[in-house]
Write an enzyme that holds these catalytic residues in place. Structure first.
Site, PDB file in Angstrom:
ATOM      1  N   HIS A 106       0.849  -1.198   0.000  1.00 56.42           N
ATOM      2  CA  HIS A 106       0.000   0.000   0.000  1.00 56.42           C
ATOM      3  C   HIS A 106       0.876   1.237   0.000  1.00 56.42           C
ATOM      4  CE1 HIS A 106      -3.445   2.555   0.862  1.00 56.42           C
ATOM      5  NE2 HIS A 106      -2.653   3.205   1.696  1.00 56.42           N
ATOM      6  N   ASP A 184     -15.278   2.120   7.712  1.00 52.02           N
ATOM      7  CA  ASP A 184     -14.221   3.104   7.460  1.00 52.02           C
ATOM      8  C   ASP A 184     -14.726   4.180   6.516  1.00 52.02           C
ATOM      9  OD1 ASP A 184     -11.451   4.193   7.201  1.00 52.02           O
ATOM     10  OD2 ASP A 184     -11.761   3.534   5.140  1.00 52.02           O
ATOM     11  N   ARG A 191     -15.162  12.219   9.335  1.00 51.87           N
ATOM     12  CA  ARG A 191     -13.896  12.885   9.695  1.00 51.87           C
ATOM     13  C   ARG A 191     -13.635  14.063   8.770  1.00 51.87           C
ATOM     14  NH1 ARG A 191      -9.845   8.287   8.902  1.00 51.87           N
ATOM     15  NH2 ARG A 191      -8.323   9.928   9.201  1.00 51.87           N
ATOM     16  N   SER A 206      -7.632   3.332   9.507  1.00 53.56           N
ATOM     17  CA  SER A 206      -8.375   3.413   8.244  1.00 53.56           C
ATOM     18  C   SER A 206      -7.623   2.655   7.148  1.00 53.56           C
ATOM     19  CB  SER A 206      -8.547   4.895   7.880  1.00 53.56           C
ATOM     20  OG  SER A 206      -8.951   5.059   6.561  1.00 53.56           O
ATOM     21  N   LYS A 210      -8.530  -1.491   5.547  1.00 55.54           N
ATOM     22  CA  LYS A 210      -8.797  -1.823   4.142  1.00 55.54           C
ATOM     23  C   LYS A 210      -7.849  -2.909   3.635  1.00 55.54           C
ATOM     24  CE  LYS A 210      -9.034   2.591   3.453  1.00 55.54           C
ATOM     25  NZ  LYS A 210      -9.374   3.990   3.324  1.00 55.54           N
TER      26      LYS A 210
HETATM   27  N1  URA Z   1      -6.037   7.259   3.538  1.00 56.52           N
HETATM   28  C1  URA Z   1      -6.952   6.430   4.103  1.00 56.52           C
HETATM   29  O1  URA Z   1      -7.268   5.379   3.563  1.00 56.52           O
HETATM   30  N2  URA Z   1      -7.501   6.800   5.289  1.00 56.52           N
HETATM   31  C2  URA Z   1      -7.178   7.933   5.924  1.00 56.52           C
HETATM   32  O2  URA Z   1      -7.697   8.198   6.989  1.00 56.52           O
HETATM   33  C3  URA Z   1      -6.235   8.795   5.319  1.00 56.52           C
HETATM   34  C4  URA Z   1      -5.672   8.429   4.124  1.00 56.52           C
END
Ligand code: URA
Length: 456
Positions: A106, A184, A191, A206, A210
């Site tokens: 990632h 999320d 947020r 977050s 994923k």
């Molecule tokens: N990327 C994400 O997937 N989540 C965040 O909170 C910030 C950047």
């Protein structure tokens, strides 16, 4: 209210038992606990996340909790509980029929970051199973699926087909059909409007939710720092990396985080088709040095985590051989063919979408490139149509910017610093001006920023 009274009240709300003896929480008690800096239990976090996902906890209470987290933070245990609560908020794809260790990578996002395309084929050629779910880009950084669209690839795969391709050829990329970790998504939207995006535990959970949701056993993180990155300072990037590695430790996923520079775009191309061309060139041994180096560094860690080599040096040698003997390029071709893309593009780049006009941008000043505002370059590419501001925006895969000069290079006032690939000329003059402004040119030659900063 005195501190003692607050404590008493908290205890009475969090340990309130119902008639069956189960502990009953209230959103209010959990908000108070975090507000007062207490560690939240797994049960409290599960209660909050499942209640919010199901619509039983309203935005106003969740907003208050997010702000409490923003100020009081969360320790690694709480952050791991939050991550796993978000993972459990959706129905995961079962990848258990893909044998072996599934290693995912990632990137926290950067300008010109076309690494996935080259890296996925490279590590797949080294025997690492690549079962990747990717997204589209939003804002000044592009998304992998947009680049695969430029190659005509179909990423709308059924789960069965996705698994079959990974098992047969070792590589498949599918678009995120359902939302990854739906809690999320809902929380991120909240947020975004409550000033709570910039919280390390919230960002870390977050991202990690994923990755884990998508089936990763082990994860390599490319945490970018600099003008084109989400984390502008190295200190913040390290803090985020450490938080994500700590989540991995808590939840039994091995995680390696590499801090890398985004002080300038990665490689030279920023767009879609032109980024694909650069990724292909990298596997053809003609790639930019920084892109090649990042592929080898991230790839080496992936190969070691997958158990295909014992050391990074051994892994790097395997990957270099895969580029040298053409097997990585062959794997890319196989991948594109499997998903019905323009596979001949790996030999003939003119088969990729081409823009109607090619417009040079001149330096206007002689000297050495001392800085490039990467985020501004990303915005310029977006203005040309290569990116989208909202999910609904259409993008033009043919357009973009290819830089000719990077930090440390000498430039003459009348020499081009970049080339624009343009279909709609409406914003070209603005883009030329913005791009020239994004370059700092001075008399002193400075060394390019170090690409690989450290491993966490
Ligand atoms: N990327 C994400 O997937 N989540 C965040 O909170 C910030 C950047």
């Amino acid at each position: 209210m005195s501190q003692k009274l607050i404590q008493t009240e908290i205890q009475s709300t969090t340990t309130n038992s119902n008639r069956n003896g189960f502990i009953v929480f209230t959103a209010e008690s959990i908000i108070r606990n975090k507000r007062d800096g207490h560690e939240l239990s797994k049960e409290e976090i599960d209660f909050l996340i499942s209640g919010y996902s199901q619509g039983n906890i309203p935005d106003y209470q969740m907003s208050a909790w997010l702000m409490a987290v923003y100020y009081k933070g969360m320790n690694p245990r709480e952050t791991a509980h939050l991550t796993m609560a978000m993972v459990r908020s959706g129905e995961q794809l079962d990848l258990s029929s893909i044998p072996g260790i599934k290693v995912d990578k990632h990137s926290t996002g950067g300008v010109g970051d076309k690494i996935t395309l080259a890296l996925a084929a490279l590590v797949a050629a080294a025997g690492v199973k690549v079962a990747k779910m990717s997204g589209r880009g939003l804002g000044h950084t592009g998304g992998t699926i947009d680049k695969l669209d430029a190659l005509g690839l179909s990423t709308d795969l059924s789960p069965e087909r996705f698994i079959e391709l990974v098992n047969r050829t070792g590589i498949a990329v599918m678009g995120q059909t359902a939302d990854l970790a739906p809690a999320d998504k809902k929380l991120y939207a909240l947020r975004d409007v409550t000033g709570t995006v910039e919280s390390i535990p919230l960002i870390a959970s977050s991202i990690m939710s994923k990755k884990i949701f998508a089936g990763a056993d082990k994860i390599v993180l490319d945490v970018k720092t600099g003008s084109g990155a989400f984390m502008k300072t190295e200190k913040d990037a390290v803090e985020l990396a450490e938080a994500m590695v700590a989540i991995g430790k808590e939840v039994g996923r091995e995680v390696v985080a590499i801090i890398t520079s985004m002080e300038q775009p990665l490689g030279y191309a920023v767009g879609n088709a032109n980024e694909v061309m650069e990724a292909i060139e990298t596997l053809r041994k003609n790639g930019p040095a920084d892109l090649t180096e990042l592929c080898l560094t991230l790839g080496s860690h992936m190969v070691v985590l997958a158990g295909k080599a014992n050391t990074e040096a051994e892994a790097r040698a395997i990957l270099e051989r895969c580029i040298e003997d053409g097997s990585a390029l062959g794997k890319l071709k196989e991948f594109i063919t499997n998903q019905h893309g323009i596979s001949d593009a790996i030999l003939d780049l003119t088969l990729l979408p081409q823009a109607a006009q090619v417009v040079p941008v001149f330096a206007g000043k002689s000297g050495y490139v001392q800085a490039i505002d990467a985020e501004a370059v990303g915005h310029c590419a977006m203005l040309l149509g290569a990116g989208r501001e909202t999910k609904e925006d259409e993008i033009d895969h043919a357009v973009g910017i290819t830089l000719t000069k990077k930090i440390g290079d000498q430039v003459a006032a009348d020499a081009p610093i970049a080339t624009l690939y343009v279909n709609n000329t409406e914003k070209v003059e603005d883009v030329k001006r913005m791009l020239t402004d994004a370059y700092t040119i001075g008399e002193e030659r400075i060394a390019p920023p170090e690409l690989i900063r450290r491993v966490v």
